[in-house]
Design a protein around this motif. Sequence first.
Motif, mmCIF file in Angstrom:
data_model
loop_
_atom_site.group_PDB
_atom_site.id
_atom_site.type_symbol
_atom_site.label_atom_id
_atom_site.label_comp_id
_atom_site.label_asym_id
_atom_site.label_seq_id
_atom_site.Cartn_x
_atom_site.Cartn_y
_atom_site.Cartn_z
ATOM 1 N N THR A 339 5.029 17.496 -2.965
ATOM 2 C CA THR A 339 3.623 17.177 -2.722
ATOM 3 C C THR A 339 3.184 17.833 -1.426
ATOM 4 O O THR A 339 3.944 17.841 -0.449
ATOM 5 N N LEU A 369 -2.638 17.474 -2.582
ATOM 6 C CA LEU A 369 -3.500 16.311 -2.412
ATOM 7 C C LEU A 369 -4.275 16.457 -1.117
ATOM 8 O O LEU A 369 -3.678 16.642 -0.047
ATOM 9 N N TYR A 371 -6.403 14.955 1.758
ATOM 10 C CA TYR A 371 -6.705 13.664 2.368
ATOM 11 C C TYR A 371 -8.008 13.765 3.140
ATOM 12 O O TYR A 371 -8.526 14.856 3.364
ATOM 13 N N THR A 383 8.154 5.449 3.092
ATOM 14 C CA THR A 383 7.143 6.211 2.362
ATOM 15 C C THR A 383 6.206 6.946 3.323
ATOM 16 O O THR A 383 6.152 6.648 4.512
ATOM 17 N N ASP A 385 2.321 7.217 3.668
ATOM 18 C CA ASP A 385 1.133 6.543 3.159
ATOM 19 C C ASP A 385 -0.077 7.433 3.345
ATOM 20 O O ASP A 385 -0.307 7.964 4.430
ATOM 21 N N ASP A 388 -5.900 8.240 -1.107
ATOM 22 C CA ASP A 388 -6.297 9.227 -2.111
ATOM 23 C C ASP A 388 -7.782 9.062 -2.403
ATOM 24 O O ASP A 388 -8.201 8.064 -2.994
ATOM 25 N N THR A 391 -8.924 8.425 -6.315
ATOM 26 C CA THR A 391 -8.784 7.103 -6.917
ATOM 27 C C THR A 391 -9.303 6.003 -6.014
ATOM 28 O O THR A 391 -9.495 4.872 -6.446
ATOM 29 N N GLU A 393 -7.626 4.728 -3.647
ATOM 30 C CA GLU A 393 -6.523 3.800 -3.358
ATOM 31 C C GLU A 393 -5.581 4.394 -2.330
ATOM 32 O O GLU A 393 -5.455 5.604 -2.199
ATOM 33 N N GLU A 394 -4.902 3.523 -1.662
ATOM 34 C CA GLU A 394 -3.832 3.942 -0.747
ATOM 35 C C GLU A 394 -2.621 4.297 -1.613
ATOM 36 O O GLU A 394 -2.265 3.552 -2.528
ATOM 37 N N ARG A 395 -2.033 5.462 -1.323
ATOM 38 C CA ARG A 395 -0.832 5.812 -2.103
ATOM 39 C C ARG A 395 0.363 5.840 -1.183
ATOM 40 O O ARG A 395 0.278 6.290 -0.043
ATOM 41 N N ALA A 396 1.482 5.372 -1.678
ATOM 42 C CA ALA A 396 2.716 5.416 -0.899
ATOM 43 C C ALA A 396 3.657 6.382 -1.593
ATOM 44 O O ALA A 396 4.096 6.120 -2.712
ATOM 45 N N LEU A 397 3.923 7.512 -0.941
ATOM 46 C CA LEU A 397 4.781 8.522 -1.543
ATOM 47 C C LEU A 397 6.183 8.364 -0.983
ATOM 48 O O LEU A 397 6.383 8.431 0.244
#
Lengths: 704, 388
Positions: A339, A369, A371, A383, A385, A388, A391, A393-397
């Motif tokens: 990513t 992605l 930000y 992760t 954080d 996004d 969406t 939403e907060e994403r945790a990669l």
Amino acid sequence: MIDPMLFPVAPPMIPQARMGVIICRCGGKMEEALDPYLLSERVRACSNASYVAVEAFPCGKGGQERIHRAIQSEGLDRVVVAGCAPRLVGALFQRLAVRSGLDEAYIQAIDIRESCLIPEPGGPAVVADLAARKISIEMARLGRAKPVEPLTYPIRPSALVAGGNLAGLVTATSLANAGLPVYLIEAASALGQAGMPSQSMAALAALVEAVKHHGRITSLTNAHLDGLSGRPGDYRVQIRQGNRVIEEQVGAVVVALDAHPRPFHSNQWVDRERVRTQVEFAIELETVPLVPALIPPRHIVFLLSFTEAERGGSARVYSRTALRQAIRARELWPGAQVTLLYQDLELGEKFGEGENELMQARATGVSLLRYQPARPPVIREKTVDVFDPHTGEERALAYDRAVVVAPFDREPEADRLATILGIPQDAQGFLIDPRRRLRPGRVTDDGIYLLGGAHKPQVEDEILLQAATVTARVKRFLRQGAFQVKIATARVDANRCTGCGDCTRACPESAIRLVPRESVLSLSQVEPTRCTGCGACVVACPVRAMGLPGWEDDSLLAQIEASLQAPVGIAQRQPRIIVFGCEWSGQAAAELAGVRGVSYPGNLSMIRLNCSARFDPYHALWALLNGADGVLMLACPPGECHYGHGNRLARNRMAALQQQMQEYGIDPSCVRLEFIQGDDIEKFTQVVADFVSALQKQPAGMAL
Amino acid sequence: MVKRLEAEVWSQNNCAGCGLCVAVCSKQVLRWDGEDHPVLEKRPKVVGFTKGNLDSCSFCQKFCEEACPRLERWSPLETQATLSVKARGPVKSGAPNDIIRAILTAGRSAGLIDGVAMLDLDPWTLEPLARIATTVEDIVDTVGPQYLWAPVFDVLNEAVFRWKMENLAVVGAPCASEAIRKLRDSTNPRLKPYQSSLRLRISIFCTGMYQPELVDEVLIRRMGLHRDQIKRLEVSPDRKWLHAVLWDGSKHSIPRQLAEEYTRPGCATCNDYLGDSADLAVGTLGAPEGASTLIVRSQAGDVFARNAIQMNLLETGPAVDQEALTASRQEKGRRAAAQDLMDLKLLMLDALADPLQHNEAVRQFIRLYRTPARVNEPDRPQNGCTGC
């Protein structure tokens, strides 16, 4: 003993100079306002011209032939062609002069069309007077003009390359392959150390080996440049290696420094096994094919987030490095999820290598992605954080490798080189090529070259491209064998120089050095190959020991004299203004105004200067003392001076003069400096109108 | 009022940087602020009901004008003796600064002076500064003037008022001696304390002081040295080199010509190379190898020189090369020309404000530039010109 009272400024005027004046009818265009025959009478009456003629088309074939014959038969030494657009036809008349056996400097085309545009209907007599004055100003200048002697210098076919990384190694190799002896110096203990590890370290190592064993390359490590003297084509360089000082002579110096990645820094604890800088990750990618990792990473996250300070011209390097590494990571570990978090991807030139890489990254399945700047990604223990925006939403990669950018610093060697070579530096300390826009890759006209990470951090292919262009330039320069300089360069009168060093500080090109002489005071010496002929030193010299041929004090004073000589008819009611115009801005704008037929008020006399750096407050005061009502200096806008920063010098000198006038109780508004572009006629007319109306309110020389 | 200094000295870049005006300013409104000359401070102050910027400068009795050496042209004091000397005693040397130390040590031991204000270098930062030395130990500890500029009179008030020194010697560039000469000429009773305590003027030979930025630019940026590596700076006896002596004993040298690019702007028009207004002037010009030239110009100077010789701290050597000194005097002309040009600018400004000066200004301009066409082109026909 030298008589301190005498200032032997060049002999006043060649007594037997025979002046010719050719008045152009411009095909009848001007005749509505100006009677050329009346003008020729005026010129005959008011000046010492030996030959005055009216010509319908001096720029035409027949006209040229007649002028040629006149020069021959009348034995003319100097010729003024009064007509139109000197920029357009100047070269034509110069060729004519050479054909007729005169020097180029002895013929001058001037524009008298603007004289026809005085606002009040003064009638042909006034117009003729104005034009006659223009002609006599030019005659005053030509009477003192001197031809510029061309100087020829041999070129030494060898080069010094400072910096032993990718840029330096490539440049050194290709110069040596072209048959030139090359000295390669590197401040570190080995070649090929600094900078971003390249994609092919093996290739770099091979390059280092090739350089070490090349017969024409002398490579010195732990070596610094300690001093440089001489001129382009023949520099004497001192290289310090430990306590040893080596002296060499080279024709060109190439500054091929690299940028240094800064070590990892974070304000909070992170797992350094998993969080790596781009540089560290590059090394890992290099070693994987040799020693495969036991547990291949499954989640790789690239973070392209950096502060404004870290950006500093490097954003492109960060983006492109991340893209390449992402592609490479997908190749090595096909199962891994890669990513790339970015805010802005800078890819360099359009349709260039950078865009190809982006397409390739997309094709290989790297997920990109974007930000939001307000919510940058954060590295947590397990992760990364990120918010996004798609969406909401907060994403945790999850991550096995989080790759962050490694900001770049200049090589410490850059500071030393900047001082020795006289190259300016930017806020981060990278070297600035002052003429990047005009002639990229060159610092001086020739002789010193900048490339690679010396300017700013760069990626591999950019460095290689630059190395190729610079190599080509260096080769072309060094193979000439000799080069010629034909511009007016500053001269020092040794009898008057006091060795105070004012000129060395004033010189924008560092072309003046002090040299010892027998007695107590030193002597200034101008390096003609570095001098650009701006005239800053001439004004800075407290004893007028500097001179610039063609723009000498006596010539300028004679022009002031000529412009104040005859009060002209109806224009008498207007304030008399001396305008010093820089050739590239004020003078050009005035000429253009004449060509376009734009009228402006006032009783102006234009005096041409090569650059506003030549503006001398003494001349302004002298003009005011002799009856001028105002002095206007027109200079190029800040940052656009042809000679570097002549306009800044002029502005400071003008401010100092105004301050002094204020202290002496004189209204300082009768001298003014304005910045103007060469094609900005509106501003020109505006400035002149403003100045005239200011002067009408407050006549010059009037005590406050 | 500082007006005259502003108009005639500061705006002409002619300030010597001696700092005497700052020291004697009765209102304490002059100070150094990074410029080449002192700056005037205007303080907010409650006067009646207003709180305006009070120009206290306008109330003063012109102390700064009475102290500025650059408002005057100085003719040299008569030379009484020219000797070549070497320092004896513990330090055997012919360097000018050692000669000065020997003379001062002898003078202090004999009680001729009770203190010295001198140019010195801060041993830690290598910043040039003015320093008061009151004991023999202090004097021996200093390194003396190193041609790096600092206002030497910075410590004058401390010496005169705080330490109540009555017999003070000043060691500095020739302009400092000129400044004292100017101060002594003043009849202003308020300047009396300074006049009575400044007893001895010692100058080094000087063609220009260097800006302290020299240390940063050349030694630190260019030669890659660190400040804490450098033990001291010294000018070589023949004045061809500026040496940086490091703590490890090695020596880095800069040619003096390189340093000269950092000369203060105010020095460009100064033609006092040999300390013409000092009681004692010391330098290497004209001296035989390993010695210095000492020029005695006054009774006071004579006393100090004799005293040092009697105390066996100084020995005289073979004769001085007078030709070298004469040659340098002849070079004065060049810088005098610079002064003339500078005066011309002031004269032209004067003439613009006051038409009575007009002819004088024009005459002077023509004399200096020898150029305007008006006088040089007799062949211009006067008859047929209809324009006039």
